[in-house]
Design a protein around this motif. Sequence first.
Motif, PDB file in Angstrom:
ATOM      1  N   VAL A 288     -76.774 -52.070 183.493  1.00  0.00           N
ATOM      2  CA  VAL A 288     -76.482 -51.568 182.245  1.00  0.00           C
ATOM      3  C   VAL A 288     -76.844 -52.321 180.932  1.00  0.00           C
ATOM      4  O   VAL A 288     -77.043 -51.721 180.111  1.00  0.00           O
ATOM      5  CB  VAL A 288     -75.170 -50.930 182.086  1.00  0.00           C
ATOM      6  N   THR A 289     -76.674 -53.606 181.055  1.00  0.00           N
ATOM      7  CA  THR A 289     -77.102 -54.289 179.959  1.00  0.00           C
ATOM      8  C   THR A 289     -78.739 -54.103 179.320  1.00  0.00           C
ATOM      9  O   THR A 289     -78.721 -54.152 178.020  1.00  0.00           O
ATOM     10  CB  THR A 289     -76.968 -56.001 180.059  1.00  0.00           C
ATOM     11  N   GLY A 290     -79.326 -53.886 180.268  1.00  0.00           N
ATOM     12  CA  GLY A 290     -80.787 -53.635 179.749  1.00  0.00           C
ATOM     13  C   GLY A 290     -80.817 -52.101 178.988  1.00  0.00           C
ATOM     14  O   GLY A 290     -81.995 -51.840 178.554  1.00  0.00           O
ATOM     15  N   LEU A 291     -79.863 -51.508 179.112  1.00  0.00           N
ATOM     16  CA  LEU A 291     -79.843 -50.041 178.316  1.00  0.00           C
ATOM     17  C   LEU A 291     -79.079 -50.134 177.181  1.00  0.00           C
ATOM     18  O   LEU A 291     -78.772 -49.151 176.391  1.00  0.00           O
ATOM     19  CB  LEU A 291     -79.409 -48.987 179.363  1.00  0.00           C
ATOM     20  N   ILE A 292     -78.636 -51.206 176.711  1.00  0.00           N
ATOM     21  CA  ILE A 292     -77.772 -51.719 175.570  1.00  0.00           C
ATOM     22  C   ILE A 292     -78.393 -52.490 174.451  1.00  0.00           C
ATOM     23  O   ILE A 292     -78.861 -53.474 174.876  1.00  0.00           O
ATOM     24  CB  ILE A 292     -76.485 -52.322 175.792  1.00  0.00           C
ATOM     25  N   ASP A 293     -78.481 -51.812 173.340  1.00  0.00           N
ATOM     26  CA  ASP A 293     -79.288 -52.371 172.270  1.00  0.00           C
ATOM     27  C   ASP A 293     -78.445 -51.974 171.013  1.00  0.00           C
ATOM     28  O   ASP A 293     -77.331 -51.513 170.972  1.00  0.00           O
ATOM     29  CB  ASP A 293     -80.557 -52.222 171.869  1.00  0.00           C
ATOM     30  N   SER A 294     -78.651 -52.734 169.823  1.00  0.00           N
ATOM     31  CA  SER A 294     -77.662 -52.411 168.523  1.00  0.00           C
ATOM     32  C   SER A 294     -77.582 -51.128 168.322  1.00  0.00           C
ATOM     33  O   SER A 294     -76.683 -50.739 167.724  1.00  0.00           O
ATOM     34  CB  SER A 294     -78.217 -53.589 167.531  1.00  0.00           C
ATOM     35  N   SER A 295     -78.828 -50.188 168.559  1.00  0.00           N
ATOM     36  CA  SER A 295     -78.497 -48.769 168.108  1.00  0.00           C
ATOM     37  C   SER A 295     -77.631 -48.170 169.211  1.00  0.00           C
ATOM     38  O   SER A 295     -76.859 -47.312 168.830  1.00  0.00           O
ATOM     39  CB  SER A 295     -79.830 -48.118 168.137  1.00  0.00           C
ATOM     40  N   THR A 296     -77.580 -48.642 170.324  1.00  0.00           N
ATOM     41  CA  THR A 296     -76.617 -47.998 171.306  1.00  0.00           C
ATOM     42  C   THR A 296     -75.323 -48.319 170.660  1.00  0.00           C
ATOM     43  O   THR A 296     -74.171 -47.636 170.921  1.00  0.00           O
ATOM     44  CB  THR A 296     -76.965 -48.560 172.674  1.00  0.00           C
ATOM     45  N   LEU A 297     -74.972 -49.435 170.307  1.00  0.00           N
ATOM     46  CA  LEU A 297     -73.792 -49.940 169.679  1.00  0.00           C
ATOM     47  C   LEU A 297     -73.434 -49.330 168.323  1.00  0.00           C
ATOM     48  O   LEU A 297     -72.608 -50.048 167.521  1.00  0.00           O
ATOM     49  CB  LEU A 297     -73.739 -51.273 169.785  1.00  0.00           C
ATOM     50  N   ASP A 299     -74.593 -50.449 165.675  1.00  0.00           N
ATOM     51  CA  ASP A 299     -74.573 -51.506 164.857  1.00  0.00           C
ATOM     52  C   ASP A 299     -73.096 -51.688 164.715  1.00  0.00           C
ATOM     53  O   ASP A 299     -72.866 -52.595 163.580  1.00  0.00           O
ATOM     54  CB  ASP A 299     -75.117 -51.531 163.305  1.00  0.00           C
ATOM     55  N   GLY A 300     -72.251 -51.635 165.607  1.00  0.00           N
ATOM     56  CA  GLY A 300     -70.938 -52.241 165.488  1.00  0.00           C
ATOM     57  C   GLY A 300     -69.902 -51.079 165.417  1.00  0.00           C
ATOM     58  O   GLY A 300     -68.642 -51.171 165.647  1.00  0.00           O
ATOM     59  N   ASP A 301     -70.291 -49.867 164.847  1.00  0.00           N
ATOM     60  CA  ASP A 301     -69.523 -48.797 164.597  1.00  0.00           C
ATOM     61  C   ASP A 301     -69.327 -48.101 165.634  1.00  0.00           C
ATOM     62  O   ASP A 301     -69.564 -46.757 165.735  1.00  0.00           O
ATOM     63  CB  ASP A 301     -69.880 -48.115 163.339  1.00  0.00           C
ATOM     64  N   GLY A 318     -71.170 -60.678 177.210  1.00  0.00           N
ATOM     65  CA  GLY A 318     -72.153 -61.711 176.683  1.00  0.00           C
ATOM     66  C   GLY A 318     -73.259 -61.171 176.151  1.00  0.00           C
ATOM     67  O   GLY A 318     -73.870 -61.636 174.917  1.00  0.00           O
ATOM     68  N   HIS A 319     -73.661 -59.927 176.522  1.00  0.00           N
ATOM     69  CA  HIS A 319     -75.025 -59.003 176.181  1.00  0.00           C
ATOM     70  C   HIS A 319     -74.574 -58.901 174.552  1.00  0.00           C
ATOM     71  O   HIS A 319     -75.570 -58.954 173.663  1.00  0.00           O
ATOM     72  CB  HIS A 319     -74.986 -58.117 177.008  1.00  0.00           C
ATOM     73  N   ILE A 320     -73.652 -58.148 174.496  1.00  0.00           N
ATOM     74  CA  ILE A 320     -73.135 -57.690 173.099  1.00  0.00           C
ATOM     75  C   ILE A 320     -73.134 -58.778 172.318  1.00  0.00           C
ATOM     76  O   ILE A 320     -73.610 -58.816 170.900  1.00  0.00           O
ATOM     77  CB  ILE A 320     -71.861 -56.987 173.040  1.00  0.00           C
ATOM     78  N   THR A 321     -72.525 -59.884 172.615  1.00  0.00           N
ATOM     79  CA  THR A 321     -72.357 -61.248 171.654  1.00  0.00           C
ATOM     80  C   THR A 321     -73.783 -61.531 171.476  1.00  0.00           C
ATOM     81  O   THR A 321     -74.309 -62.139 170.136  1.00  0.00           O
ATOM     82  CB  THR A 321     -71.713 -62.327 172.326  1.00  0.00           C
ATOM     83  N   ALA A 322     -74.446 -61.682 172.521  1.00  0.00           N
ATOM     84  CA  ALA A 322     -75.795 -62.134 172.092  1.00  0.00           C
ATOM     85  C   ALA A 322     -76.800 -61.243 171.140  1.00  0.00           C
ATOM     86  O   ALA A 322     -77.766 -61.771 170.361  1.00  0.00           O
ATOM     87  CB  ALA A 322     -76.803 -62.285 173.401  1.00  0.00           C
ATOM     88  N   LEU A 323     -76.594 -59.993 171.166  1.00  0.00           N
ATOM     89  CA  LEU A 323     -76.854 -58.940 170.098  1.00  0.00           C
ATOM     90  C   LEU A 323     -76.619 -59.363 168.864  1.00  0.00           C
ATOM     91  O   LEU A 323     -77.147 -58.729 167.680  1.00  0.00           O
ATOM     92  CB  LEU A 323     -76.750 -57.608 170.602  1.00  0.00           C
ATOM     93  N   GLY A 324     -75.371 -60.066 168.623  1.00  0.00           N
ATOM     94  CA  GLY A 324     -74.870 -60.346 167.405  1.00  0.00           C
ATOM     95  C   GLY A 324     -74.104 -59.115 166.854  1.00  0.00           C
ATOM     96  O   GLY A 324     -73.790 -59.143 165.628  1.00  0.00           O
ATOM     97  N   THR A 326     -70.640 -56.749 166.648  1.00  0.00           N
ATOM     98  CA  THR A 326     -69.343 -56.816 167.085  1.00  0.00           C
ATOM     99  C   THR A 326     -68.741 -55.257 167.093  1.00  0.00           C
ATOM    100  O   THR A 326     -68.344 -54.561 165.986  1.00  0.00           O
ATOM    101  CB  THR A 326     -68.497 -57.538 166.167  1.00  0.00           C
ATOM    102  N   PRO A 327     -68.355 -54.838 168.327  1.00  0.00           N
ATOM    103  CA  PRO A 327     -67.761 -53.516 168.077  1.00  0.00           C
ATOM    104  C   PRO A 327     -66.737 -53.217 167.645  1.00  0.00           C
ATOM    105  O   PRO A 327     -65.668 -54.328 167.553  1.00  0.00           O
ATOM    106  CB  PRO A 327     -67.903 -53.161 169.686  1.00  0.00           C
ATOM    107  N   ALA A 328     -66.251 -52.166 166.852  1.00  0.00           N
ATOM    108  CA  ALA A 328     -65.040 -51.913 166.287  1.00  0.00           C
ATOM    109  C   ALA A 328     -63.878 -52.179 167.435  1.00  0.00           C
ATOM    110  O   ALA A 328     -62.649 -52.540 166.983  1.00  0.00           O
ATOM    111  CB  ALA A 328     -64.794 -50.518 165.790  1.00  0.00           C
ATOM    112  N   SER A 329     -63.999 -51.850 168.590  1.00  0.00           N
ATOM    113  CA  SER A 329     -63.187 -51.801 169.659  1.00  0.00           C
ATOM    114  C   SER A 329     -63.787 -51.898 170.881  1.00  0.00           C
ATOM    115  O   SER A 329     -64.889 -51.448 171.139  1.00  0.00           O
ATOM    116  CB  SER A 329     -61.818 -50.906 169.882  1.00  0.00           C
ATOM    117  N   PHE A 330     -63.004 -52.550 171.877  1.00  0.00           N
ATOM    118  CA  PHE A 330     -63.799 -53.123 173.267  1.00  0.00           C
ATOM    119  C   PHE A 330     -62.417 -52.992 174.009  1.00  0.00           C
ATOM    120  O   PHE A 330     -61.789 -54.038 174.370  1.00  0.00           O
ATOM    121  CB  PHE A 330     -64.488 -54.345 173.389  1.00  0.00           C
ATOM    122  N   HIS A 331     -62.515 -51.845 174.957  1.00  0.00           N
ATOM    123  CA  HIS A 331     -61.456 -51.486 175.965  1.00  0.00           C
ATOM    124  C   HIS A 331     -62.334 -51.985 177.443  1.00  0.00           C
ATOM    125  O   HIS A 331     -63.073 -51.263 177.675  1.00  0.00           O
ATOM    126  CB  HIS A 331     -60.933 -50.060 175.741  1.00  0.00           C
TER     127      HIS A 331
END
Length: 350
Positions: A288-297, A299-301, A318-324, A326-331
């Motif tokens: 799934v990390t291959g499908l996660i980029d900053s737009s999927t996230l 940009d943290g919102d 680790g992948h999210i951290t490497a993308l730089g 920070t999600p608003a919450s991570f459950h």
Amino acid sequence: MSSRMSFQVALNFEDGITRFIECRGDETVAEASYKARINIPLDCRDGACGTCKSLCETGSYDGGDYIDEALTDDEAAAGYCLPCQMTPHSDLVLRIPSSSAAAKTGAATHTATVAGLTRHSATTIEFTLDLDERDALDFLPGQYVNIAVPGTDQTRSYSFSSGPAQRQISFLVRIVDGGAMSGYLTGRARVGDRVEFTGPMGSFYLRDLTRPALLLAGGTGLAPLLSMLERMAQQPPAHPVHLLYGVTTDQDLVHLDTLEDYAKVIPGFSFDHCVADPASTARNKGFVTGLIDSSTLHDGDVDVYLCGPPAMVEAVRGHITALGVTPASFHHEKFTPATVREPRQTAEAA
Ligand code: FES
């Protein structure tokens, strides 16, 4: 809205146990807890000491009267509240700062009958239960129960794959060699068998969606996310929700048709899936990390909900951290097949 109206308040204790109480709009959460014989932490009962201070994770309420020493404006803005003063305006979910045992309560026991067994594939089976007292069971979408495996002295933890409002409850099980539940479900299980379980438990549950959400499932970690989607089908989210579902082999892929159905009925819901096996026929191969980029996230919102094996949780983190980002919450909810899950806190505010 009448103040006599009654709301459901979920009290989540530090040991992961959740109890549900009814609370009228004209009574405090502390009064309703007392009536339900649940001793949440209290001292002054007057909004002065702060002993009862809890975190309200979902819902709206009147905070009542209190002094700054008990609850500061900053704390109130961050969602903290005083159950001895607060009255509900809606259903609430509260995190209570004590164990269930300290509050003289514990996990409820429920009895049920096996109503259905669905073998989705060589690796995955789903079973459905009819509860003896359906109305006695409340849970938050994403939570789990500890099920006594019939004919053994073993207990296994499974997240509901059904939604809180559905009459029948169901669970998704990955078949593992030598697993107690696997052995039961693939061998002795019959419709009509009696089953007992305790719960609900866990802090991996859907909060109010106040921003986009990213749901991540590894294998049968899809189950609690299906429960969340069922809730969203009843209470449509105001923000986009995207689900990424990763499995090891094509045989592990289940419920794609269910996800298609949810994509038709939940506004703003979309999903994709990937299979790690290079021999897979899936469009996306890999993790799934291959499908996660900053737009999927966004940009943290984004609120991230992840249920999967420990390695997946760490890889995604680790992948999210490497993308730089920070999600608003991570459950997250980590599971390993055929182990007893210990109730614990899994939410992290970034
Ligand atoms: Fe003292 Fe609630 S019990 S503020």
